[in-house]
Design a protein around this motif. Structure first.
Motif, mmCIF file in Angstrom:
data_model
loop_
_atom_site.group_PDB
_atom_site.id
_atom_site.type_symbol
_atom_site.label_atom_id
_atom_site.label_comp_id
_atom_site.label_asym_id
_atom_site.label_seq_id
_atom_site.Cartn_x
_atom_site.Cartn_y
_atom_site.Cartn_z
ATOM 1 N N THR A 35 0.663 -1.140 0.212
ATOM 2 C CA THR A 35 -0.045 0.024 -0.013
ATOM 3 C C THR A 35 0.961 1.143 0.020
ATOM 4 N N VAL A 36 0.249 2.491 -0.062
ATOM 5 C CA VAL A 36 1.138 3.544 -0.035
ATOM 6 C C VAL A 36 1.648 3.917 1.191
ATOM 7 N N ASP A 37 1.035 3.403 2.331
ATOM 8 C CA ASP A 37 1.630 3.698 3.513
ATOM 9 C C ASP A 37 3.035 2.483 3.827
ATOM 10 N N LYS A 66 9.644 9.659 -5.081
ATOM 11 C CA LYS A 66 8.865 9.589 -6.149
ATOM 12 C C LYS A 66 8.835 8.492 -7.153
ATOM 13 N N TYR A 67 9.760 7.842 -7.213
ATOM 14 C CA TYR A 67 10.035 6.654 -8.130
ATOM 15 C C TYR A 67 8.923 5.533 -7.515
ATOM 16 N N TYR A 68 8.941 5.403 -6.241
ATOM 17 C CA TYR A 68 8.243 4.277 -5.762
ATOM 18 C C TYR A 68 6.448 4.822 -5.991
ATOM 19 N N LEU A 107 1.246 4.069 -8.132
ATOM 20 C CA LEU A 107 0.143 4.764 -8.854
ATOM 21 C C LEU A 107 -0.041 4.066 -10.201
ATOM 22 N N SER A 108 0.916 3.696 -10.800
ATOM 23 C CA SER A 108 0.811 3.099 -11.963
ATOM 24 C C SER A 108 0.279 1.590 -12.207
ATOM 25 N N LEU A 155 3.183 -4.634 -6.801
ATOM 26 C CA LEU A 155 4.248 -4.365 -5.502
ATOM 27 C C LEU A 155 3.559 -5.238 -4.455
ATOM 28 N N TYR A 156 4.369 -5.963 -3.767
ATOM 29 C CA TYR A 156 4.444 -6.852 -2.720
ATOM 30 C C TYR A 156 5.354 -6.370 -1.610
#
Length: 213
Positions: free
Chosen positions: A19-21, A41-43, A48-49, A54-55
């Protein structure tokens, strides 16, 4: 194999979608473990894309102990394929199979969500542990060798794992292994030749300098 406290760490760790967190903790893990680092920003760009790809590995206390950062490549729309940007597991939680679980989770979503043909990654030639994971456990093959890929000038193996329509699908496992070994041997021979040329040039320079004095 994990033993004692390591075994406890393994059994009390789970894999879930990031998650974003989680991003700040993924970045922290990256900074602890790898020389290739990314700004926040790269993360955000990745999550977002391609949030599906992502895990993270999370221990029983909620601490992030590993992650995989992945994306879909956009330069070849005719052939959907993924790319593993970064994979890392804290030293305290290695030998637990977490890296394999993180990778296979991301692989699954690449095929289920994006119908990916294959995925790719780069790994340092000197990183033997990672190369073994990718080539032996996850069945990636060497596609190419990129000279000076890393900022410090080290070469990288460009590796690919095909989910379908594999170009060399008619080759046996032995033939694919032989192909990979041949490429690795050619790269090593080229390195030795370059080193020999550099040594010869240095020797010639020393002789010329001595002759001039």
């Amino acid at each position: 194999q994990a033993r004692g406290g390591e075994l406890q760490a393994c059994t009390m760790t789970s894999i879930r979608q990031a998650t974003v967190d989680d991003l700040i903790y993924m970045q922290n893990t990256n900074l602890w473990c790898l020389p290739e680092n990314y700004n926040m920003k790269y993360y955000y760009y990745h999550i977002l894309s391609w949030p599906q790809l992502l895990y993270v590995a999370e221990d029983h206390k909620g601490k992030i102990v590993g992650y995989v950062l992945a994306k879909m490549e956009e330069d070849e729309p005719a052939e959907q394929h993924g790319h593993i940007t970064s994979l890392s597991v804290l030293r305290t939680h290695r030998k637990c199979g977490l890296a394999t679980s993180l990778m296979t989770s991301s692989h699954a979503r690449m095929t289920e969500t994006f119908d990916a043909e294959h995925t790719a990654l780069h790994v340092r030639k000197s990183n033997h542990a990672a190369f073994h994971l990718y080539s032996q456990t996850l069945k990636y093959d060497i596609n190419d060798i990129e000279k000076g890929y890393y900022a410090d000038g080290e070469d990288a193996y460009d590796m690919r794992k095909y989910f379908k329509n594999r170009p060399d699908k008619f080759l046996s496992e032995e033939e694919r292994a032989e192909k990979a070994a041949k490429m690795a041997a050619e790269a090593e021979a080229a390195e030795k030749a370059e080193a020999a040329e550099a040594a010869e040039a240095a020797e010639d320079g020393a002789v010329e300098e001595a002759a001039a004095t």
